[in-house]
Design an enzyme around this catalytic site. Structure first.
Site, PDB file in Angstrom:
ATOM      1  N   ASP A  53       0.843  -1.432   0.028  1.00  0.00           N
ATOM      2  CA  ASP A  53       0.034  -0.560   0.258  1.00  0.00           C
ATOM      3  C   ASP A  53       0.812   0.932   0.296  1.00  0.00           C
ATOM      4  O   ASP A  53       2.528   1.057   0.284  1.00  0.00           O
ATOM      5  CB  ASP A  53      -0.691   0.324   1.111  1.00  0.00           C
ATOM      6  CG  ASP A  53      -2.207  -0.691   1.151  1.00  0.00           C
ATOM      7  OD1 ASP A  53      -2.415  -0.288  -0.274  1.00  0.00           O
ATOM      8  OD2 ASP A  53      -2.956  -1.116   1.956  1.00  0.00           O
ATOM      9  N   SER A  67     -14.370  21.135   2.919  1.00  0.00           N
ATOM     10  CA  SER A  67     -14.090  20.719   4.338  1.00  0.00           C
ATOM     11  C   SER A  67     -14.185  22.556   4.313  1.00  0.00           C
ATOM     12  O   SER A  67     -14.070  23.175   3.603  1.00  0.00           O
ATOM     13  CB  SER A  67     -13.785  20.410   5.303  1.00  0.00           C
ATOM     14  OG  SER A  67     -11.850  21.233   4.770  1.00  0.00           O
ATOM     15  N   ASP A 116      -4.889  -3.631   5.751  1.00  0.00           N
ATOM     16  CA  ASP A 116      -5.750  -3.731   7.394  1.00  0.00           C
ATOM     17  C   ASP A 116      -7.493  -4.071   7.456  1.00  0.00           C
ATOM     18  O   ASP A 116      -7.711  -4.691   8.356  1.00  0.00           O
ATOM     19  CB  ASP A 116      -5.093  -2.573   8.072  1.00  0.00           C
ATOM     20  CG  ASP A 116      -4.918  -1.393   7.578  1.00  0.00           C
ATOM     21  OD1 ASP A 116      -6.034  -1.388   6.240  1.00  0.00           O
ATOM     22  OD2 ASP A 116      -4.578  -0.282   7.541  1.00  0.00           O
TER      23      ASP A 116
END
Lengths: 563, 697
Positions: B310, B387, B527
Site C-alpha cells: 500500500d 470542508s 488491514d
C-alpha cells in the site's frame, strides 16, 4: 604421450562435440513429432506399425501407464531372450550345434540384455547360436536402448510441460527411437565396419590348419551388425569374448575410432536433445559440460596412471592386457569412455589396468553411470543428481528449490534419492556378500586387493548397468548369475520407475518465471556444483570399499608389492 | 513482545533450563522425530553396552569410555541447541499465558448483563467492557469507542483506540480497556483465540515441519541409510583383505570404531541443528513482533516474487503535506493562503494542519484564534466531499463561506453557487496531479481562489530498499487509491517496479490471481476488512494488528507493530531460514572428507603391513595424527563439538545479503562447501594434538 596421442584425443573430442548438436537437434525434431528428412522414406512404416499394433501414437499416457507399458515391453523381451537360450539347440541358425544354456546363465544374460547392461558371463563364440545372437541379443540391443531413450524423453516432457499429467506415448517414442535413430545409424556404421573387415556372415566357423598341423577353429558370424548397435546403443555386449580387442570385431584404426566414437555419440547428443526439448539448449550444454568435466578428469588420471612406469618394471609403461596395435592412449580412452557411458565394450583388458586406472574405470561406473551413461539412462540418472544439486543450491540461496521453474519438493527428493542410492546399496550389499561367502570367493582368480577390486568391479558394473568386466572373475556360477541378475534389475528399474514418477509429478506443476532470485542452472557455477555433487555423493559412499581395493593396491605397488 | 528478551544467545536464564531439557530430550519417542540423531543415539547406546560388558568382565577401556561419552555428547549437544532455541519461545509463552484472562466476562443477553467465566463464552456472544476490564476474548467492537492497552500482546505501552465500524474494530482477548465503554461481539471460542494461537505458535514451533524441512529430512535419511550400508559392509571387505594379506585381525573393526565412523559420516551437524534452525526462524519473526500462523508461511515468505505494498504508510509517510499555494488568475497568493488557513484552522487532520503551517511559514500569516472569529467549522463529509469554515458577518466584514476540496466536488459547489469555474484552475489542478501531488481547490463563496498543492512525502531510504529487493529478484507493486497520474509520479520517485492506481479491493484480488497464474508467489500487507479476500489469496498475507478481525483471520501473519514495511524483513527471515539449512547441510556433508582421512587409516593401519611397520594405508593419514586411537577420538570429538560451535549460526541464521542468487550461491558454496572441507582438517588435527598432550589416547 607423443604428439600423435594428443592429435588422436583432439580428433576424438572434436568429432564428438561436432556431432552432438547436429544429432541432438535432429533427435529433438523426431521426439517432438516435427518433420524430418527420414519421414518421407520411413513414415509409412511407422504408421503401419501403429496400425498393426492397434495403438494411437497421439494418445498421451500418464507416467504410470507409460511405466506399465515399459515394464510389459521389457518383461516380454526378457521372456523371449530367456526361452531362445533355453531352446537354442533345437532352433535353426545354429551351425556350431551350441547346446542349451543353464537356466541361471540364461536368466542372467536375458536380464543383462533387457537392462542395457550386456554383462556377459559367457563367451559369445563358444555359447550362443547365431539365432540367439541375432533374434535375442541384437534385438534387445535395440529395444533396451530405445527404452532408455523413451524414459528420458518422458522426463523432458514432464519437466517442461505447463499442465496436464501425461508424459507422452511409450510406443510412439520406442518406435521412433528404433526406426529413425538406432536402425539408420547402426546400418551406416555396420556397412562401414564390414567395409573395414569386420565379419558379417552366417557360414560356420572357418577351420585353419596351424603350422603344427592342428586344426584350428576360427569363429565367425554376423558380428558387424551386432557390434554397430552394441556400440551406438551403449550395450557393449561383445559378439566375441574379447570384445573389440578381437581383430574380427575391430580390425583397423578407423574401426577403432568409429567404434569408440559411437560409444559416446548418442549419450552426448541426447543431452543436447534434452536441452532442446525443455526449451533451452543452454540447460543441455550445462549438463553436458559437467559430464565432459568428469570424463576428462577421469581420463587424465587414468592416462597418467597407465603411462607411469611400474616401480617393478622401471622405464616401461603398462602394456599388459593391451593390443600393441591399439596402444595405451586409445586403450585408456576406450576404457574411460566405455565405463563413463554404460557401454561396457572393451578393446583392452581392464583387469590389467594399473590400480588407479582400474579405479577410474570402476569409479566411473560407481558414479551411477551418469557421466554420459547409457543412451537415455545416463541423462535421466544425471537428472537425479541435478535435482539433488538444485535442492541444495535452492536452500543455499534462500529460495524453495526450483528446476526449470518447477518446484522440487518432497516427492521429487524421495524419487531422486531412491534412484541415486538404490544401485549403490545393491553394489555394497552384494559385494559384501560375495567376499564373505565361499560361493562368491570361488569365482576369484586373483589374490590380494586385486581380488577385491574384481568383485567390486563386477557389482559396480552390474548394478549400474555397464556390463564391462575385470576379466579375472569367473562369473558363470549360480551365485554370480543370480545376484548379478538382481543387481542389474535394480540398477535399471529402480532408476526408471522413480524417473518416470518424477516426470509425472513435475508435469502438472506451474512454471515460475525466473528472476535474479532464482539461481541459473545453465551457468558455470552450477556445472561445477553438479560435478561436485556427483563426486561427493558417490565418493563418500564408495570410498571405504575403494580404499581396500584399488587404493591399497596402488600403494602396495608403490612399495613394490603386486598381486 | 511483552518481554524484551535478552539478545545474548547464551543468556544464563535460558541456558540453565536448556541444559536440563537436553537430558529430558533423550527420550526415544522424541528422537524418532530426528532420524539422524536417533541413529547417533542407538550408536551411543551400543557403545555403552560394549563398555559396560567389558567393565564387568574386568576390562576397562578408556578409549571406549571416551568414544561413548562423545557420542552421547553429540546427541546432548543437539538437544541443547533445540532446547535453547525453544527456551526463548517458552518464556514468551509463559508470560502470554499469564495474560490469558480468567476473570468473569460481562455477557449481555436480552438486554440484561450477566457474569460468566471467560472460557465459557461462545462465538457470537455480546459482552460489554468498561474502564479497567480485561477483554475476555477476541472480538469485534460493535458499539462505542475506547482506548485499549495492548501491551500484553504487542509490548507497546502506548494505548490504542478501538472503535466500532471502520478498520480499527478488532480487539484481542487479554488486553485491557483503559477508558470508556465498548460492546464487543465475540468472534472466537475459548482455546482458539489470538492469544491461544500465539501461545501455540511460540510453544509448538517444533511440531510442524515445513515442506522444505521435510524434503531435507528425507535427503538426510537417505544419506544416513547409505552410510549405514557403507560402514557395515566395511567389515566384510576388511575381513577379505585380512585373509588376503595373510594376517587376520590386522585391522581395527571393533564395534566402537565402526560406530564412530558411522556417526562421523552421517550428517549429524545439520541433523542436530535442523529443528533449532526452524524454531529460531520463527523466534526471529516473533522478536520483530510478527506472528506467523505456520512455519510454512515463513518459508513461503522467502520465495516471494512480488510484493504488493500500500502506498500510504509503507512507501509514503502516510500524510500528505501542503507544499505550495497556486492562486487563480487575478488572485494574490496571500489571499489564497489566508483563505486556506482560515478554512483549515479547525481542521485537525494532518493535511489541514500542514496547510495552516505552510501559510504561516510562507506568508507570515499567524494563526488566528478560531473561537474569536465566531466561525463555525464545516467538517468533511462523504456527501459534500469538502470542508471549510463559515464566518458570521462581523461589523464591516460580510459573512464568508470558505470551502476546500477535491476539484470535482468544488466544481459542483461553485456551480451551485451560480458562479463560473475558471478553466485556468483546471490547468493548475492537472499540473499538480501530474507531479504526484493532490490538488485541493479553495473557494471563497462562489469565487475560486486557487489550488493548494498537497504532496505525498516518500519515506527516506525506501528507494534503496526497493533496489535491494530488485536484486533479490522481488518486484514491488504500489497500490493506491490515487489516480494514475499521481500514482505514476510517486512510483517514479519511490522506485517501485509497478503501480496500481485507483485500486479497488477487487482489483487487488485480480492482480494477485493474475500473478499467481503466471507462477509467481505474491505477498501483501493489509488491514481493512475489504483487504481480507486479497490477504487470503496472497501466498503471504501480513495483516496489521490494528486492522479488523476479518483481516487478521485472513492473513497468515500478523504484524503487531502494524508496520507494512516489515514485509521486507519477513522476506529476509524466510530466506535466511532456508539458507541456514542449506549452508549447514553442505557443511555437514563436506566435513566427511576429512573424517575419512582421519578414521580409515586408523582402522586399517595394520593391513598388509610387514614386520609391524605401518601398512600402506598409513599414506592416507595426511593429517599426521598421533595414533590410530587419538585419530578416531579427535574425529568423534570434532563431530560433537562442531554442533556446539555452530549453535550461534543456527540461531542467528546465515547472514542474508541482497545479492543475486548466483552471487549468494557462489559465496555460500565457497564458505560452507570449501570451508566445510578444510575446517575439519584443521579442527581434527588440533584436537589430536590436545588429546596426545593430555595422554587421553
Amino acid at each position: 604421450m607423443k604428439s600423435l596421442d594428443w592429435i588422436q584425443l583432439s580428433f576424438y573430442f572434436g568429432a564428438l562435440l561436432a556431432f552432438t548438436p547436429l544429432l541432438g537437434g535432429w533427435m529433438a525434431r523426431i521426439y517432438a513429432g516435427e518433420k524430418h528428412f527420414l519421414q518421407p522414406p520411413l513414415g509409412w512404416l511407422e504408421n503401419l506399425l501403429y496400425r498393426y499394433a492397434g495403438c494411437n501414437p497421439r494418445q498421451e499416457m500418464d507416467w504410470w501407464h507409460f511405466c506399465k507399458a515399459l515394464l510389459w515391453f521389457n518383461g516380454i523381451g526378457f521372456a523371449i531372450v530367456f526361452v531362445l537360450q533355453m531352446l537354442q539347440s533345437k532352433l535353426p541358425f545354429n551351425p556350431q550345434s551350441m547346446p542349451n544354456l543353464s537356466w541361471t546363465l540364461a536368466l542372467n544374460t536375458a536380464v543383462s540384455f533387457v537392462t542395457n547392461t550386456d554383462w556377459q558371463n559367457y563367451s559369445g563364440e563358444a555359447t550362443m547360436s547365431y539365432l540367439t545372437q541375432m533374434l535375442g541379443l541384437t534385438v534387445q540391443n535395440f529395444l533396451s536402448a530405445a527404452t532408455g531413450m523413451g524414459v528420458l524423453v518422458a522426463m523432458a516432457r514432464g519437466l517442461s510441460r505447463k499442465s496436464g499429467h501425461t508424459v507422452g506415448n511409450f510406443w510412439a517414442d520406442t518406435v521412433r527411437s528404433i526406426l529413425y535413430i538406432l536402425l539408420p545409424l547402426s546400418l551406416v556404421l555396420s556397412v562401414v565396419l564390414v567395409a573395414q573387415g569386420v565379419v558379417q556372415t552366417f557360414t560356420p566357423y572357418a577351420v585353419a590348419i596351424s603350422p603344427e598341423g592342428h586344426a584350428q577353429q576360427i569363429p565367425l558370424g554376423p558380428a558387424a551388425s551386432q557390434i554397430a548397435i552394441a556400440q551406438l546403443g551403449t550395450n557393449g555386449g561383445g559378439f566375441f569374448g574379447v570384445n573389440s580387442a578381437h581383430p574380427f570385431a575391430n580390425p583397423t584404426p578407423l574401426t577403432n575410432f568409429l567404434e569408440m566414437l559411437s560409444i559416446l555419440l548418442l549419450p552426448s547428443a541426447l543431452v543436447n536433445t534434452y536441452g532442446r526439448l525443455v526449451g533451452s539448449t543452454r540447460q543441455g550444454w550445462a549438463i553436458l559440460a559437467a559430464m565432459y568435466l568428469l570424463f576428462i578428469a577421469g581420463l587424465a588420471l587414468a592416462l597418467w596412471a597407465e603411462y607411469q612406469p611400474n616401480p617393478l618394471m622401471p622405464g616401461l609403461a603398462n602394456m599388459e592386457g593391451k593390443e600393441t596395435r591399439i596402444g595405451i592412449t586409445d586403450s585408456v580412452l576406450w576404457a574411460t569412455a566405455t565405463t563413463d557411458a554404460s557401454n561396457g565394450s572393451v578393446n583392452c583388458m581392464h583387469d590389467s589396468l594399473s590400480p588407479l586406472a582400474g579405479m577410474v574405470a570402476m569409479g566411473n561406473m560407481m558414479l551411477g553411470e551418469v557421466v554420459f551413461g547409457g543412451v537415455g539412462s545416463g541423462l535421466y540418472g544425471m537428472l537425479m543428481y541435478v535435482l539433488l544439486a538444485v535442492f541444495m543450491a535452492g536452500l543455499m540461496v534462500g529460495r524453495s528449490p526450483e528446476y526449470l521453474g518447477k518446484r522440487v519438493e518432497k516427492a521429487e527428493v524421495i524419487c531422486a534419492m531412491a534412484a541415486t542410492l538404490a544401485p549403490f546399496a545393491v553394489l555394497l550389499i552384494l559385494a559384501a556378500t560375495a567376499v564373505t561367502t565361499s560361493a562368491g570367493l570361488s569365482g576369484l582368480n586373483n589374490a590380494g586387493p586385486h581380488g577385491l577390486s574384481e568383485i567390486l568391479y563386477a557389482y559396480a558394473s552390474m548394478s549400474n548397468n555397464n556390463g564391462s568386466a575385470f576379466a579375472g572373475l569367473n562369473g558363470n556360477t549360480p551365485f554370480y548369475n543370480l545376484t548379478g541378475a538382481f543387481a542389474m534389475m535394480v540398477g535399471r528399474f529402480a532408476v526408471i520407475i522413480p524417473a518416470l514418477a518424477i516426470a509425472g509429478s513435475m508435469a502438472p506443476k506451474r512454471i515460475a518465471p525466473s528472476s535474479s532470485g532464482t539461481f541459473p542452472t545453465d551457468g558455470l557455477l552450477f556445472v561445477l556444483m553438479l560435478a561436485g555433487v556427483v563426486i561427493i555423493i558417490s565418493g563418500l559412499t564408495h570410498f571405504p570399499a575403494l580404499t581396500l581395493g584399488p587404493i591399497i593396491e596402488h600403494l602396495l605397488m608403490q612399495q613394490g608389492r603386486m598381486f | 513482545m511483552p518481554m524484551k528478551a535478552s539478545n545474548s544467545l547464551f543468556d544464563p536464564t535460558l541456558v540453565r533450563p536448556a541444559l536440563i531439557h537436553s537430558f529430558n530430550k533423550l527420550n526415544p519417542i522424541g528422537l524418532w522425530e530426528n532420524p539422524v540423531m536417533l541413529v547417533t543415539a542407538i550408536g551411543a547406546a551400543l557403545c555403552s553396552i560394549v563398555f559396560f560388558q567389558d567393565l564387568f568382565t574386568g576390562h576397562f577401556s578408556g578409549f571406549n569410555l571416551q568414544i561413548t561419552l562423545w557420542l552421547w555428547f553429540t546427541v546432548l549437544f543437539s538437544n541443547f541447541a533445540e532446547a535453547l532455541a525453544e527456551g526463548r519461545g517458552k518464556a514468551q509463552a509463559e508470560s502470554l499465558k499469564k495474560s490469558r484472562t480468567q476473570t468473569p466476562a460481562r455477557r449481555l443477553r436480552d438486554g440484561r448483563e450477566e457474569s460468566i467465566p471467560a472460557p465459557s463464552l461462545q462465538r457470537g456472544d455480546i459482552v460489554v467492557c468498561e474502564t479497567g476490564d480485561v477483554i475476555p476474548a477476541d472480538g469485534e467492537v460493535i458499539e462505542g469507542i475506547a482506548t485499549v492497552d495492548e501491551a500484553a500482546i504487542t509490548g507497546e505501552s502506548a494505548p490504542v483506540i478501538r472503535e466500532s465500524g471502520g478498520d480499527r474494530s478488532a480487539v484481542t482477548g487479554g488486553t485491557r480497556v483503559i477508558s470508556d465503554r465498548i460492546v464487543i461481539r465475540i468472534t472466537s471460542e475459548a482455546g482458539n483465540t489470538f492469544l491461544d494461537r500465539m501461545i501455540a505458535m511460540v510453544e509448538g514451533a517444533r511440531r510442524q515441519k515445513t515442506p522444505n524441512e521435510i524434503a531435507l529430512t528425507i535427503l538426510l535419511v537417505g544419506m544416513t541409510a547409505v552410510f549405514v550400508l557403507a560402514v557395515f559392509t566395511l567389515p566384510a571387505f576388511a575381513h577379505y583383505s585380512e585373509n588376503a594379506s595373510g594376517h587376520p585381525g590386522s585391522s581395527d573393526l571393533r564395534l566402537t570404531v565402526l560406530v564412530s565412523l558411522l556417526v562421523c559420516l552421517i550428517p549429524t551437524t545439520i541433523g542436530g541443528l535442523l529443528s533449532a534452525i526452524g524454531i529460531s526462524g520463527i523466534d526471529r519473526l516473533i522478536r520483530r513482533n510478527v506472528l506467523a500462523t505456520s512455519g510454512r508461511a515463513v518459508e513461503a515468505a522467502g520465495d516471494i516474487d512480488i510484493l504488493l505494498l500500500d502506498k500510504t504508510g509503507t512507501i509514503t509517510l502516510g500524510n500528505r503535506m501542503a507544499t505550495d499555494f497556486l492562486p487563480a488568475p487575478g488572485v494574490t497568493a496571500e489571499r489564497l493562503a489566508d483563505a486556506a488557513q482560515l478554512a483549515s484552522l479547525a481542521d485537525e487532520t494532518p493535511e489541514g494542519r500542514s496547510i495552516a503551517v505552510l501559510a504561516k511559514e510562507k506568508y507570515k500569516l499567524r494563526g488566528r484564534e478560531f473561537s474569536a472569529l465566531q466561525a463555525q467549522f464545516v467538517p468533511f463529509t462523504a456527501q459534500t466531499r469538502m470542508s471549510g469554515v463559515d464566518i458570521a458577518a462581523n461589523g464591516s466584514q460580510p459573512a464568508r463561506s470558505i470551502r476546500k476540496g477535491a476539484a470535482e466536488s468544488m466544481k459542483l459547489h461553485v456551480k451551485l453557487m451560480g458562479m463560473q469555474y475558471p478553466e485556468s484552475v483546471d490547468q493548475l489542478v492537472e499540473n499538480v496531479a501530474r507531479l504526484g501531488g493532490t490538488p485541493l481547490v479553495v473557494a471563497d463563496g462562489g469565487e475560486v481562489l486557487g489550488v493548494i498543492q498537497l504532496k505525498d512525502v516518500v519515506k527516506g531510504g525506501i528507494k534503496e530498499r526497493f533496489a535491494q529487493l530488485r536484486k533479490m529478484g522481488i518486484r514491488t507493486v504500489m497500490i493506491t487509491g490515487d489516480n494514475a497520474l499521481t500514482a505514476a509520479a510517486i512510483a517514479t520517485e519511490s522506485g517501485v517496479d509497478d503501480f496500481m492506481a485507483q485500486a479497488t479491493p477487487e482489483d487487488k484480488l485480480c492482480r494477485i490471481r493474475e500473478e499467481q497464474a503466471k507462477g509467481r508467489l505474491v505477498a501483501m500487507a493489509g488491514d481493512g476488512t475489504n483487504d481480507a479476500p486479497a490477504l487470503a489469496q496472497a501466498d503471504v498475507g501480513v495483516a496489521m494488528n490494528t486492522g479488523t478481525q476479518a483481516a487478521r483471520e485472513a492473513g497468515n501473519m500478523v504484524d503487531l507493530d502494524s508496520n507494512p514495511t516489515k514485509l521486507i524483513e519477513i522476506v529476509e527471515i524466510g530466506k535466511q531460514l532456508l539458507m541456514t539449512r542449506g549452508a549447514l547441510t553442505t557443511f555437514s556433508i563436506a566435513n566427511d572428507v576429512a573424517k575419512y582421512f582421519a578414521i580409515l587409516p586408523a582402522m586399517f593401519l595394520g593391513l598388509y603391513s610387514i614386520d609391524e611397520k605401518p601398512g600402506p594405508l598409513a599414506a592416507l593419514n595426511i593429517m599426521h595424527l598421533g595414533s590410530p586411537q587419538s585419530a578416531i577420538l579427535s574425529a568423534v570429538a570434532f563431530n560433537a563439538l562442531i554442533i556446539i560451535a555452530l549453535i550461534p549460526l543456527a540461531l542467528r541464521g546465515v547472514k542474508y545479503r541482497p545479492l543475486g542468487a548466483a552471487k549468494i550461491l557462489q559465496r555460500n558454496l565457497f564458505l560452507y562447501g570449501l570451508g566445510g572441507i578444510i575446517v575439519p582438517f584443521a579442527g581434527i588435527k588440533l584436537l589430536d594434538v590436545i588429546i596426545n598432550i593430555l595422554h587421553l589416547a
